[in-house]
Each structure stands twice: as structure tokens, then as C-alpha cells.
Design a protein around this motif. Structure first.
Motif, PDB file in Angstrom:
ATOM      1  N   LEU A  27       0.526  -1.422  -0.265  1.00  0.00           N
ATOM      2  CA  LEU A  27      -0.142   0.461   0.157  1.00  0.00           C
ATOM      3  C   LEU A  27       0.622   0.894   0.041  1.00  0.00           C
ATOM      4  N   LEU A  28       2.034   1.190   0.369  1.00  0.00           N
ATOM      5  CA  LEU A  28       2.876   2.054   0.219  1.00  0.00           C
ATOM      6  C   LEU A  28       3.780   2.479  -0.627  1.00  0.00           C
ATOM      7  N   TYR A  29       4.090   1.899  -1.403  1.00  0.00           N
ATOM      8  CA  TYR A  29       5.365   1.845  -2.401  1.00  0.00           C
ATOM      9  C   TYR A  29       4.462   1.451  -3.844  1.00  0.00           C
ATOM     10  N   TYR A  30       3.572   0.561  -4.172  1.00  0.00           N
ATOM     11  CA  TYR A  30       2.854  -0.034  -5.227  1.00  0.00           C
ATOM     12  C   TYR A  30       1.807   0.444  -5.712  1.00  0.00           C
ATOM     13  N   ARG A  31       2.539   1.700  -7.240  1.00  0.00           N
ATOM     14  CA  ARG A  31       1.598   2.129  -7.762  1.00  0.00           C
ATOM     15  C   ARG A  31       1.703   3.822  -6.976  1.00  0.00           C
ATOM     16  N   ASN A  35       6.068   8.657  -5.790  1.00  0.00           N
ATOM     17  CA  ASN A  35       7.009   8.213  -5.518  1.00  0.00           C
ATOM     18  C   ASN A  35       8.048   8.724  -6.682  1.00  0.00           C
ATOM     19  N   LYS A  36       9.261   9.240  -6.569  1.00  0.00           N
ATOM     20  CA  LYS A  36       9.515  10.033  -7.794  1.00  0.00           C
ATOM     21  C   LYS A  36      11.481   9.463  -8.110  1.00  0.00           C
ATOM     22  N   ILE A  37      11.811   8.256  -7.452  1.00  0.00           N
ATOM     23  CA  ILE A  37      13.129   7.249  -7.577  1.00  0.00           C
ATOM     24  C   ILE A  37      12.648   5.895  -7.903  1.00  0.00           C
ATOM     25  N   GLY A  38      13.687   5.837  -8.873  1.00  0.00           N
ATOM     26  CA  GLY A  38      13.578   4.380  -9.720  1.00  0.00           C
ATOM     27  C   GLY A  38      13.434   3.042  -8.565  1.00  0.00           C
ATOM     28  N   PHE A  39      13.170   1.830  -9.800  1.00  0.00           N
ATOM     29  CA  PHE A  39      12.447   1.223  -9.613  1.00  0.00           C
ATOM     30  C   PHE A  39      13.282   0.097  -8.408  1.00  0.00           C
ATOM     31  N   LEU A  45      13.482  -0.122  -0.291  1.00  0.00           N
ATOM     32  CA  LEU A  45      12.066   0.306   0.265  1.00  0.00           C
ATOM     33  C   LEU A  45      11.339  -0.968   1.040  1.00  0.00           C
ATOM     34  N   PHE A  46      10.586  -1.164  -0.099  1.00  0.00           N
ATOM     35  CA  PHE A  46       9.790  -2.135   0.198  1.00  0.00           C
ATOM     36  C   PHE A  46      10.115  -3.040   0.922  1.00  0.00           C
TER      37      PHE A  46
END
Length: 695
Positions: A27-31, A35-39, A45-46
């Protein structure tokens, strides 16, 4: 690793824990468009958030870490030292107290490298970690052996090493006392086994209770070793003077003879009789040439009146049994010729009284008024209706003149006095008594010693019962024929011990008076000289409630007339006074206190007795020490062999260290490392997000 991790729930509950971490991190990181950083960094972070949340959720399952600790327990070697005076009394030239302690310290240091050492000293008591000083007044191997056996059950004991002379004067034979010990026993034989020149008082036989003015015997057994053709003098001192003397010619080197003195009891109270034997010959010890005994001189005996309706064989049986105890005098009288002054008696036995011919109403009233205890013995001439009025514990609805036979069936719940199992069995086999036929009703306050067994059928009708009315005890034997009990006892056992014990117990019970004093001092009566003399006192107010707020003082007087003053200390609801160790002798005391406007006092006496057990036998018993070691897979050593003890123990293959593991459980949330890991994961995630401007 995971085998040491334990949770309080089934392991499948870990799956929801992981899902919780995935969902939260997803919920925090998916799509997430913010988030302006790379995958790649998002994946990092995930993972950090997933691990932190999963670990926090996992802690909700109450996980524990199981740790195992390896413990190596060295064998225990127990050193037991005879701490009694006999160790230094003899003339053993091979034993030196300072050298013994020096060698012992060296051996202990060497043994402690391989074994755990426990040191016990024993004399009157067995005590752990006490250095021996050889001042004990008795030698009790039994207590030491039993205490060691009890204290080390299940422990890794390698061996017991006993240092002593083998002389024991209290407890049972050490060989029997050690039968339950399963580990090896080594002994170090000290003391002198040779028979030295010695004269001693071996034993004294006497009655501890006599009456003022009576002649009484004292028998003294004398031993002498190696003193052939020597002369000795045996003396007795009492009442402030010499009361007996005998000259002795020692006829051989192993002399043993008893001498009897017949003395007169000249003074009332506890009296000390000092016995001494003297010779000019050299001896190994003079301490066993002295002995003190203590005899209680009473001024009067308790008097029992047996008052009967008419002559009967029971009367003689009762009188003879009562007078077997020197404490009592029994007198038989009859109701038609009563001349006695009732107040002169401590107990009255009414045999088939009251009766129709002799109702004795005035006597019964007088007995109740003066609170004199009574024992009723019922029979064919008894007036049952009059008995019912005067004995509050039992009512008999009887058919006049009808009797039946009943044996004794003892009540197992009776508790007013104890009766030996052997005597109980004999009593239940005694012939039946002739009891009134009728219905018996026992009141709630009565205590039944024996029920009636009629035609081999047990009933709840009392045969012997007692009751207590305002401190005055009364008893009843509901049948006649006691003389047959005495005869049967003699014919079957060759003595009348059971019948005598039965009558004596009844007499003691009925004569026991309730102590109504507001102030009393309590002593043991006799104290051994090696124990502290502890005296207690009790003070009661007018409602007989215990009080200990006021001062209580005691004046103590010894045999020389010296007086010493003490003050009691409040203890619980009473008072206590520790007089410490006192010299041998008779001590008389007077205690005083004041409560409100009333003064109270109590006086009495007690005895401090020095048994001198250690000086009676100074010949070491190495045979016992040898057998003790031999029967327990050990060895007896002499003082010059003590240095070989460590090697002997090392050579044994059964003195091994015991290895075991202890499990400890630690809650995962209580471990600082887990909290640091969670904090580290969250901090690293926060730093990276801050660095890449994700917040």
C-alpha cells in the motif's frame, strides 16, 4: 536455528504475519505516484518496510528463544569431622591439633582442584562449614550420617571422608545409620586404641524420684584399667555434706565392680548428689572420676480414696495398681464406715456408689464443691438414676437389676491420653465386665475411651468415658469385674503392665488440674550443660487473655547462694529469657511482675546437668571406622596416611564430573537486538526516503 525458536501459536499463523508485512509495504510503495525514485530503490524501501512490519507483527505471536547452557558439575567430596572433646582428651601422641589443621588445609586445597568440598563438623549437632574446635560434649555419628544422606540425595557425591576416633555415645550404631548411604565412605582413624591406666565411674543407677524421709539406694559401677593393687576411695556428697564413703581395693588390671549406698532423703526439692572416686595412681584422665546425679525429693504423695458400697475383688486390684506408682497412696473405705476427710484426697473412686442403700448425696455435693475429681465404677448395686444426676457426660436408661457382659472396644478417635498399640490389643482381649443393661446416651462434651462389645457385636454404648465440667474431670467405668482384667493380664503376659498402664493413665488424667494462674514460668526441668537455658513466661489478664506489655523480672539463685537478676523479653504473645550456658547444678528462680495494681510472682527450680559422656570412654574405636569404610567401598587411613587421600580418590573410576544442560527461554521482544533491528530498518527506510526527497 529455527528449532530453538518457539511461538505460542501454530506455525501456520506466521503466514498472516508475512501477508500483513506485504500488504502494508504494498500500500505504501506499489504504484505510489509520489515516489520520484527508481524502481530499484523502491524495491529496497519496500523490503525494509516489509521486514519491519512483519517483525513487529511476529512479536504478537509471543515468540521465545530457547537457549541451552552446558554445566559441568564436579563431584562433591564431603569431609565430616568429629568435633567432640574425646578427640583431644586421650594421650594419643600421634595426634596434634595444630598439625592436623595444617595438613587438613593442604589436603583441602589439593582436593578442591578436582572436587567441590563440603565440610561438616558433628558433635551434639551436625553443622556445615564450621571449623572443628573439639569442644562438643557428645559424639553423635548417627545424626551426621543421616543428615548427609538426606541433604545430598540426587547430588553428584563422590565420597564421604569421616575424621574421628570412632567413639559414639549418642545415637545408634553408625554402621546401621549408614546403611542407606550409596556413595563410598573413607575414614581417618584418630585417637588412641590402647588401654591406658584409668579409674572411672562407669555407671550410676538410681531412682530419679524419692520421698522426703525415705531410704533409697544408689548403685555405682566402677571400672579400673591397669591399676592392679592400687587403692581408691568412693565418696558421695549431698545436702551440703559427705553422705557416703567406701574404700576400694583394685584386685586386677580389668576391675569392674558395683557398690551400693543406702541414703536418706533429707531435704525437699531437686538435690544434686556429687559422686567422686579418688586414687593416688597416675591416670590417663581425671575427668571421668566425677559424676553428678539429680534426684527429686517430694514431700507428699497424691492420695486416692477408693470408697465402696461393699467389699469387692475390684478394690484390691485398683489399690495395688494405683500404688505401683510411687506418686500415689490409695486407701480403701466403705460407705457405712466413712471416716476420711474428703479434702485430704486428690481423687475419689466410687465403686458401685451411689447406691440405693448409700445415696451419699452430701458427699457428692462436697466433692463437686471442692472440685475433687471422681471416677465412678458401676455395678449391680449402683443407683443408675443418682449416677445420671452426678455424671454430666452420660445418661443410662436401665432396667433395674439387669446386667450383661461387655468387652472393651477401644475408640481410635480418643485423644485425652495415649495408649500403646500392644496394651490396646491386650485390653481388648480382657474378659468382659458386667454392665447395666439399658440404653446409653452420651452427651456432646464426653470423651469415650472404649465402647461396649456385646456378644462380639460392637455398639456405641460407652464402657469407659470421661467428661470435664468447669475444669473438674470425672470418669466412669460402666461395669464391674476389673479384678479379672488384672488376673487375665498376668496369666497371658506374665505381668500386669497393660492393666497398670490403663489405671495409671486414668488416674493421671483425672488428677490433672487446669492451670488457672495468671502468671507462670515455664522451664524444661532439666537442661544439658551444652545447651542454652531458655525460660519462658506467660501473663494473663482477668479475662485470661495473654499480655506481654509489662516488665517481667527473674532472680536466679545457684547452689552457692549467689543471685543473678535478669529481665524477660517480649516474645510473640508471651515472654522469653535466654540464660545462655550455665554451670552444672540446681538453680532456683523467682519471677515477679506487676499488672495494674496487682503483683504476681512465680517460683520454681530447674537442673543443669553435665553428662560428661566424652570422658567416660577414651579408647578409640578404630574397628567401627574400619568396618564403616570397608562396607562402603572405601578405606580406613591413619593420620600419617592422610596425604594419600587425593590419590586414592583420583584412582577411583566413579568420581566423575556430571555434565548436563540447562534450558533457558527468553521472550523475543525482551531481547535488545530485536528492538535495535526493528529500529534500524525503520531508520534506514526513513533516511533513504528523505535522501531521495520522497517525503
Amino acid at each position: 536455528m529455527f528449532s530453538n525458536l518457539i511461538i505460542s501459536y501454530p506455525w501456520w499463523t506466521v503466514i498472516p504475519v508475512l501477508f500483513a508485512g506485504l500488504i502494508y509495504a504494498g500500500l505504501l510503495y506499489y504504484r505510489n505516484k509520489s515516489n520520484k525514485i527508481g524502481f530499484g530503490w523502491i524495491a529496497v524501501l519496500f523490503t525494509l518496510r516489509f521486514l519491519a512490519v512483519s517483525l513487529l507483527a511476529f512479536l504478537l505471536l509471543s515468540p521465545f528463544i530457547r537457549n541451552k547452557k552446558k554445566i559441568i558439575e564436579k563431584p562433591i567430596v564431603i569431609l565430616g569431622f568429629d568435633n567432640s572433646m574425646s578427640m583431644t582428651m586421650g594421650k594419643d601422641t600421634t595426634f596434634s591439633y595444630p598439625d592436623f589443621l595444617l595438613n587438613l588445609d593442604k589436603i583441602s586445597t589439593e582436593l578442591s582442584k578436582k572436587y567441590n568440598l563440603d565440610k561438616w563438623a558433628f558433635a551434639e549437632n551436625a553443622t556445615l562449614d564450621i571449623a572443628p574446635d573439639f569442644t562438643g560434649e557428645v559424639s553423635d555419628y548417627t545424626q551426621m550420617l543421616r543428615q548427609v544422606n538426606e541433604n545430598y540425595k540426587g547430588a553428584n557425591v563422590g565420597a564421604l571422608v569421616v575424621f574421628g576416633d570412632g567413639i559414639y555415645n549418642r545415637g545408634i550404631d553408625p554402621l546401621y545409620a549408614a546403611t542407606e548411604i550409596k556413595f563410598p565412605i573413607y575414614t581417618l582413624a584418630l585417637g588412641d586404641t590402647s588401654v591406658n591406666r584409668d579409674l572411672k565411674i562407669n555407671d550410676v543407677r538410681f531412682n530419679s524420684l524419692v520421698y522426703l524421709g525415705d531410704q533409697f539406694p544408689i548403685e555405682i559401677n566402677v571400672n579400673a584399667f591397669g591399676l592392679k593393687n592400687e587403692n581408691a576411695t568412693l565418696k558421695i556428697f549431698a545436702f551440703g555434706k559427705e553422705v557416703g564413703r567406701k574404700s576400694i581395693q583394685i584386685g586386677n588390671n580389668y576391675f569392674n565392680k558395683s557398690f551400693q549406698f543406702n541414703l536418706k532423703a533429707e531435704r525437699q526439692g531437686s538435690q544434686r548428689f556429687r559422686i567422686s572416686i579418688e586414687t593416688n595412681a597416675e591416670e590417663v584422665s581425671k575427668e571421668n572420676n566425677q559424676r553428678s546425679i539429680f534426684i527429686e525429693v517430694l514431700n507428699n504423695r497424691k492420695k486416692v480414696l477408693i470408697l465402696a458400697h461393699a467389699p469387692h475383688p475390684d478394690l484390691g486390684a485398683l489399690k495395688e495398681s494405683i500404688e505401683q506408682s510411687k506418686n500415689y497412696i490409695a486407701e480403701i473405705q466403705y460407705a457405712n464406715k466413712l471416716k476420711a476427710k474428703i479434702s485430704d484426697y486428690d481423687l475419689v473412686i466410687l465403686h458401685q456408689l451411689p447406691s440405693k442403700t448409700y445415696p451419699i448425696n452430701a458427699l457428692l455435693t462436697n466433692l463437686e464443691k471442692q472440685e475433687i475429681p471422681v471416677l465412678f465404677v458401676l455395678g449391680k448395686q449402683s443407683s443408675i438414676s443418682s449416677f445420671n444426676k452426678n455424671f454430666g457426660g452420660l445418661s443410662i436408661q436401665s432396667t433395674i437389676g439387669k446386667i450383661e457382659e461387655a468387652r472393651a472396644n477401644l475408640n481410635p478417635s480418643f485423644s485425652l491420653f495415649t495408649f500403646s498399640p500392644e496394651h490396646k490389643q491386650q485390653l481388648e482381649n480382657f474378659p468382659p465386665l458386667k454392665v447395666p443393661l439399658g440404653n446409653y446416651k452420651v452427651s456432646q462434651g464426653a470423651s469415650v475411651f472404649a465402647f461396649q462389645e456385646i456378644n462380639r457385636i460392637s455398639t456405641d454404648f460407652p464402657l469407659i468415658a470421661f467428661t470435664n465440667n468447669s475444669g473438674r474431670r470425672t470418669g466412669v467405668i460402666t461395669g464391674e469385674g476389673l479384678w479379672l482384667w488384672r488376673i487375665h493380664n498376668y496369666l497371658t503376659e506374665g505381668n500386669t503392665a497393660a492393666f497398670h498402664a490403663f489405671i495409671d493413665k486414668i488416674v493421671q488424667l483425672l488428677m490433672a488440674r487446669k492451670d488457672k494462674r495468671h502468671f507462670r514460668v515455664i522451664t524444661k526441668g532439666t537442661y544439658p550443660s551444652y545447651q542454652n537455658v531458655v525460660v519462658s513466661a506467660e501473663l494473663y489478664n482477668q479475662s485470661y487473655e495473654p499480655v506481654n506489655e509489662v516488665d517481667v523480672n527473674l532472680k536466679l539463685t545457684n547452689e552457692e547462694g549467689e543471685q543473678f537478676n535478669y529481665a524477660f523479653s517480649a516474645y510473640d504473645k508471651s515472654y522469653q529469657l535466654d540464660l545462655k550456658h550455665l554451670e552444672e547444678g540446681v538453680y532456683r528462680y523467682q519471677a515477679q511482675t506487676k499488672m495494674g495494681s496487682k503483683n504476681y510472682s512465680a517460683k520454681g527450680e530447674f537442673i543443669v546437668s553435665s553428662q560428661s559422656l566424652e570422658s567416660r570412654n577414651l579408647q578409640a574405636n578404630h574397628r567401627m571406622l574400619y568396618r564403616l569404610a570397608d562396607e562402603h567401598d572405601g578405606k580406613m587411613l591413619y593420620p600419617d596416611e592422610i596425604k594419600t587421600l587425593p590419590a586414592l580418590l583420583s584412582e577411583r573410576g566413579d568420581l566423575k564430573s556430571r555434565v548436563y544442560y540447562e534450558e533457558h527461554f527468553s521472550a523475543l521482544h525482551s531481547l535488545p537486538a530485536i528492538l535495535l533491528i526493528i529500529l534500524g530498518l525503520l531508520s534506514l527506510e526513513w533516511f533513504l526516503r528523505k535522501y531521495f526527497g520522497s517525503y
